[in-house]
Design a protein around this motif. Structure first.
Motif, PDB file in Angstrom:
ATOM      1  N   ARG A  24     -12.488 -94.030  34.550  1.00  0.00           N
ATOM      2  CA  ARG A  24     -11.069 -94.236  34.313  1.00  0.00           C
ATOM      3  C   ARG A  24     -10.204 -92.979  34.312  1.00  0.00           C
ATOM      4  NH1 ARG A  24      -9.003 -98.825  31.772  1.00  0.00           N
ATOM      5  NH2 ARG A  24      -9.931-100.686  32.679  1.00  0.00           N
ATOM      6  N   ASP A  73      -2.389 -93.224  34.051  1.00  0.00           N
ATOM      7  CA  ASP A  73      -1.665 -94.033  35.030  1.00  0.00           C
ATOM      8  C   ASP A  73      -0.609 -94.891  34.332  1.00  0.00           C
ATOM      9  OD1 ASP A  73      -3.746 -95.453  33.790  1.00  0.00           O
ATOM     10  OD2 ASP A  73      -4.096 -96.763  35.520  1.00  0.00           O
ATOM     11  N   GLU A 246      -2.156-113.022  34.708  1.00  0.00           N
ATOM     12  CA  GLU A 246      -2.738-111.695  34.521  1.00  0.00           C
ATOM     13  C   GLU A 246      -3.773-111.699  33.399  1.00  0.00           C
ATOM     14  OE1 GLU A 246      -2.340-109.105  36.436  1.00  0.00           O
ATOM     15  OE2 GLU A 246      -0.936-110.192  37.702  1.00  0.00           O
ATOM     16  N   LEU A 250      -3.586-105.335  32.241  1.00  0.00           N
ATOM     17  CA  LEU A 250      -2.716-105.552  33.404  1.00  0.00           C
ATOM     18  C   LEU A 250      -1.888-104.333  33.776  1.00  0.00           C
ATOM     19  CD1 LEU A 250       0.591-106.252  32.634  1.00  0.00           C
ATOM     20  CD2 LEU A 250      -0.562-108.087  31.439  1.00  0.00           C
ATOM     21  N   HIS A 252      -2.845-101.408  34.137  1.00  0.00           N
ATOM     22  CA  HIS A 252      -3.610-100.526  35.025  1.00  0.00           C
ATOM     23  C   HIS A 252      -3.507-100.951  36.492  1.00  0.00           C
ATOM     24  CE1 HIS A 252      -5.562 -97.950  32.072  1.00  0.00           C
ATOM     25  NE2 HIS A 252      -5.846 -99.015  31.352  1.00  0.00           N
ATOM     26  N   ILE A 253      -2.956-102.130  36.765  1.00  0.00           N
ATOM     27  CA  ILE A 253      -2.932-102.632  38.148  1.00  0.00           C
ATOM     28  C   ILE A 253      -1.506-102.831  38.641  1.00  0.00           C
ATOM     29  CG2 ILE A 253      -5.216-103.688  37.985  1.00  0.00           C
ATOM     30  CD1 ILE A 253      -3.785-106.408  37.646  1.00  0.00           C
ATOM     31  N   GLU A 255       0.254-101.064  40.555  1.00  0.00           N
ATOM     32  CA  GLU A 255       0.452-100.749  41.973  1.00  0.00           C
ATOM     33  C   GLU A 255      -0.046-101.847  42.897  1.00  0.00           C
ATOM     34  OE1 GLU A 255      -1.198 -96.945  42.772  1.00  0.00           O
ATOM     35  OE2 GLU A 255       0.305 -95.851  41.607  1.00  0.00           O
ATOM     36  N   SER A 256      -0.894-102.750  42.399  1.00  0.00           N
ATOM     37  CA  SER A 256      -1.451-103.782  43.267  1.00  0.00           C
ATOM     38  C   SER A 256      -1.049-105.203  42.874  1.00  0.00           C
ATOM     39  CB  SER A 256      -2.986-103.697  43.272  1.00  0.00           C
ATOM     40  OG  SER A 256      -3.512-103.886  41.962  1.00  0.00           O
ATOM     41  N   SER A 257      -0.343-105.351  41.752  1.00  0.00           N
ATOM     42  CA  SER A 257       0.031-106.681  41.281  1.00  0.00           C
ATOM     43  C   SER A 257       1.529-106.747  41.027  1.00  0.00           C
ATOM     44  CB  SER A 257      -0.730-107.021  39.990  1.00  0.00           C
ATOM     45  OG  SER A 257      -0.158-108.143  39.347  1.00  0.00           O
TER      46      SER A 257
END
Length: 278
Positions: A24, A73, A246, A250, A252-253, A255-257
């Motif tokens: 991580r 992040d 989700e 959530l 952490h994602i 950029e993709s969700s």
């Protein structure tokens, strides 16, 4: 090569910490630096044109793993979205240090920022860190609590073990089933009955507005829903945000969700609104 799964239930805590950091940890974000506040390390995310207020952040990791870099992040994105300086606390981890050690570390950082002239602080955290943020707020004397503009818990952990969301969504491989959660809380509290992160300990009267976020498919969803109900029952100003579809972690994602990105934006707007100049 895919990362090896971590044995959250049986592995030695030192092994879990090392494995979690490998999986991580993020590079040091731009405009970030380490500070030392007494005995506490803090990762400061600076902003070029800071607005009024500041965020004090507590990372997740079941009270036993994680660091400001494993959640850099999340904190970098939250700092950018709000335009606020953010201070991510490298609090002491269990079982080396049991509760209330993380709460004491958070209070030390708050006292330092207030001594430096900060006002309108917002306490934030995710997962175990969300519970710590709320426990810090609950521990503050009234004079210090008056400097808080809000407290945010993102998919917090509050000691519930047999809820429908855990039964239906908890996964041993992800460390989110009842047995793993019981282990985290036993280590965090030293196995005592006193749990400052539990709903019963947090359901207190306070004038500090509270923002609770959780995914609809999160094993800890019912922890957040139960806490929201308990706080509302005490007359608290509570905003509940359930992100559709989700799961846990959530933020952490983002950029993709799209749903996760929208959830971050809603939280950022709430924080910004609380810190706006009167």
């Amino acid at each position: 090569m895919a990362a090896s799964p971590l044995d959250w239930l049986n592995a030695d805590v030192a092994q879990l910490r090392a494995g979690y950091e490998r999986q991580r940890a993020r590079p040091m974000p731009e405009n970030a630096r380490w500070l030392t506040v007494g005995a506490v390390r803090v990762l400061e995310h600076r902003v070029a044109q800071a607005r009024a207020g500041a965020i004090v952040y507590f990372h997740g990791g079941g009270f036993i793993v994680g660091s400001p870099l494993t959640h850099a992040d999340v904190t970098a994105q939250l700092g950018r979205a709000t335009g606020l300086p953010l201070y991510s606390v490298d609090y002491r981890l269990a079982p080396d240090f049991v509760a209330p050690a993380p709460v004491e570390d958070g209070r030390a950082v708050i006292d330092h920022l207030l001594a430096k002239g900060a006002t309108r602080l917002v306490l934030c955290g995710d997962s175990a860190g969300g519970a710590i943020a709320l426990a810090v707020e609950a521990s503050l004397p009234a004079a210090v609590r008056g400097h808080l503009a809000g407290v945010c818990s993102f998919y917090g952990a509050h000691g519930l073990l047999d809820t429908p969301s855990i039964v239906e969504r908890g996964r041993r491989a992800e460390g989110t089933d009842a047995a793993c959660l019981r282990r985290y809380f036993d280590l965090a509290t030293g196995g005592t009955a006193e749990n400052p992160y539990a709903i019963g300990a947090l359901a207190r009267r306070s004038s500090v507005p509270t923002y609770l976020m959780v995914g609809s498919d999160d094993p800890l969803r019912d922890d957040t829903l139960g806490l929201a109900q308990a706080l509302a029952g005490m007359g608290r100003d509570v905003t509940l945000d359930v992100a559709p579809g989700e799961g846990h972690g959530l933020l952490h994602i983002v950029e993709s969700s799209r749903a996760a990105a929208d959830a971050l934006e809603r939280a950022a707007r709430w924080i910004e609104g609380r810190c706006r100049e009167p």
